[in-house]
Design a protein around this motif. Structure first.
Motif, short mmCIF file in Angstrom:
data_model
loop_
_atom_site.label_atom_id
_atom_site.label_comp_id
_atom_site.label_asym_id
_atom_site.label_seq_id
_atom_site.Cartn_x
_atom_site.Cartn_y
_atom_site.Cartn_z
N ASP A 3 32.30 -41.82 31.13
CA ASP A 3 33.36 -41.84 32.13
C ASP A 3 34.22 -40.59 32.05
O ASP A 3 34.72 -40.10 33.06
CB ASP A 3 34.24 -43.08 31.95
N ARG A 4 34.40 -40.07 30.85
CA ARG A 4 35.23 -38.87 30.65
C ARG A 4 34.64 -37.68 31.43
O ARG A 4 35.37 -36.80 31.85
CB ARG A 4 35.31 -38.55 29.16
N ASP A 5 33.31 -37.68 31.63
CA ASP A 5 32.65 -36.57 32.31
C ASP A 5 32.93 -36.53 33.81
O ASP A 5 32.81 -35.47 34.43
CB ASP A 5 31.13 -36.64 32.11
N THR A 6 33.29 -37.65 34.40
CA THR A 6 33.45 -37.70 35.85
C THR A 6 34.81 -38.19 36.32
O THR A 6 35.10 -38.13 37.51
CB THR A 6 32.37 -38.61 36.47
N THR A 7 35.64 -38.64 35.40
CA THR A 7 36.95 -39.17 35.78
C THR A 7 37.86 -38.07 36.32
O THR A 7 37.65 -36.89 36.05
CB THR A 7 37.63 -39.86 34.58
N LEU A 8 38.86 -38.45 37.06
CA LEU A 8 39.88 -37.53 37.50
C LEU A 8 41.16 -37.69 36.67
O LEU A 8 42.22 -37.21 37.04
CB LEU A 8 40.17 -37.72 38.99
N ARG A 9 41.04 -38.38 35.53
CA ARG A 9 42.15 -38.55 34.60
C ARG A 9 41.99 -37.57 33.44
O ARG A 9 40.93 -37.49 32.82
CB ARG A 9 42.16 -39.99 34.08
N PHE A 10 43.04 -36.82 33.16
CA PHE A 10 43.02 -35.88 32.05
C PHE A 10 43.04 -36.66 30.75
O PHE A 10 43.98 -37.39 30.46
CB PHE A 10 44.23 -34.93 32.16
N ASP A 11 41.98 -36.52 29.95
CA ASP A 11 41.80 -37.29 28.73
C ASP A 11 41.08 -36.41 27.70
O ASP A 11 39.89 -36.59 27.43
CB ASP A 11 40.98 -38.55 29.03
N PRO A 12 41.79 -35.42 27.14
CA PRO A 12 41.13 -34.47 26.23
C PRO A 12 40.43 -35.16 25.07
O PRO A 12 40.93 -36.14 24.51
CB PRO A 12 42.29 -33.61 25.71
N ARG A 13 39.27 -34.63 24.72
CA ARG A 13 38.50 -35.14 23.59
C ARG A 13 38.75 -34.21 22.41
O ARG A 13 38.13 -33.17 22.26
CB ARG A 13 37.01 -35.20 23.92
N PHE A 14 39.69 -34.60 21.57
CA PHE A 14 40.09 -33.80 20.42
C PHE A 14 39.06 -33.92 19.30
O PHE A 14 38.44 -34.96 19.14
CB PHE A 14 41.47 -34.24 19.92
N ASP A 15 38.92 -32.86 18.50
CA ASP A 15 38.01 -32.91 17.36
C ASP A 15 38.68 -33.68 16.22
O ASP A 15 39.77 -34.22 16.38
CB ASP A 15 37.57 -31.50 16.93
N ASP A 16 38.05 -33.72 15.07
CA ASP A 16 38.56 -34.48 13.93
C ASP A 16 39.92 -33.97 13.44
O ASP A 16 40.67 -34.70 12.81
CB ASP A 16 37.56 -34.47 12.77
N ALA A 17 40.22 -32.70 13.74
CA ALA A 17 41.51 -32.11 13.36
C ALA A 17 42.56 -32.30 14.45
O ALA A 17 43.69 -31.83 14.32
CB ALA A 17 41.34 -30.63 13.04
N GLY A 18 42.18 -32.99 15.54
CA GLY A 18 43.12 -33.22 16.63
C GLY A 18 43.28 -32.04 17.57
O GLY A 18 44.30 -31.91 18.24
N LEU A 19 42.26 -31.19 17.63
CA LEU A 19 42.34 -29.96 18.41
C LEU A 19 41.26 -29.87 19.48
O LEU A 19 40.19 -30.47 19.34
CB LEU A 19 42.20 -28.74 17.49
N VAL A 20 41.56 -29.10 20.53
CA VAL A 20 40.56 -28.66 21.50
C VAL A 20 40.64 -27.14 21.55
O VAL A 20 41.70 -26.55 21.31
CB VAL A 20 40.77 -29.26 22.91
N THR A 21 39.53 -26.51 21.87
CA THR A 21 39.50 -25.06 22.02
C THR A 21 40.08 -24.70 23.38
O THR A 21 39.82 -25.37 24.37
CB THR A 21 38.04 -24.56 21.93
N ALA A 22 40.86 -23.63 23.41
CA ALA A 22 41.46 -23.15 24.66
C ALA A 22 41.06 -21.69 24.87
O ALA A 22 41.33 -20.83 24.03
CB ALA A 22 42.97 -23.26 24.61
N VAL A 23 40.39 -21.44 25.98
CA VAL A 23 40.02 -20.09 26.39
C VAL A 23 41.10 -19.61 27.35
O VAL A 23 41.49 -20.35 28.26
CB VAL A 23 38.64 -20.09 27.08
N VAL A 24 41.60 -18.39 27.15
CA VAL A 24 42.70 -17.88 27.96
C VAL A 24 42.24 -16.63 28.69
O VAL A 24 41.77 -15.67 28.07
CB VAL A 24 43.93 -17.56 27.09
#
Length: 118
Positions: A3-24
């Motif tokens: 569901d996370r792949d197609t939902t329109l709800r922002f629901d970040p999938r954090f890693d075990d350290a509680g982080l997501v990668t951000a490209v700027v």
């Protein structure tokens, strides 16, 4: 696919350290940097409009430009298909890299050598 792949709800999938990668990148698509964000950094960025990250080396939130003045003003935040990476489109007020370079990606790899990019 989840569901996370197609939902329109922002629901970040954090890693075990509680982080997501951000490209700027810039509005024009120039790659500036790659960093990490936790839920608090995402919330701070959304609230202020200025890019805030989680510094793994400092172990705390880090607002880009807090000491240099080289703030990254967020234009848009996007999330990838499975919500484990973010893309921040920004307007940069100065150099993005702590070395003073416009981008953190200012060297090209050629074999085992690094070549500065003009």
């Amino acid at each position: 696919m989840t569901d996370r792949d197609t939902t329109l709800r922002f629901d970040p999938r954090f890693d075990d350290a509680g982080l997501v990668t951000a490209v700027v990148t810039t509005r024009a698509g120039g790659l500036l940097m790659v960093a990490h964000m936790n839920a608090e950094a995402i919330a701070a960025t959304q609230a202020s409009g200025e890019a805030t990250f989680w510094s793994r080396s400092r172990g705390r939130l880090w607002k880009k430009g807090e000491t240099s003045g080289n703030v990254l003003r967020m234009v848009e935040m996007r999330v990838d298909c499975d919500q484990d990476a973010l893309w921040l489109v920004v307007d940069a007020a100065g150099a993005a890299c702590h070395t003073g370079a416009t981008s953190c990606f200012y060297r090209r790899v050629e074999g085992d050598a690094l070549v500065p990019i003009a």
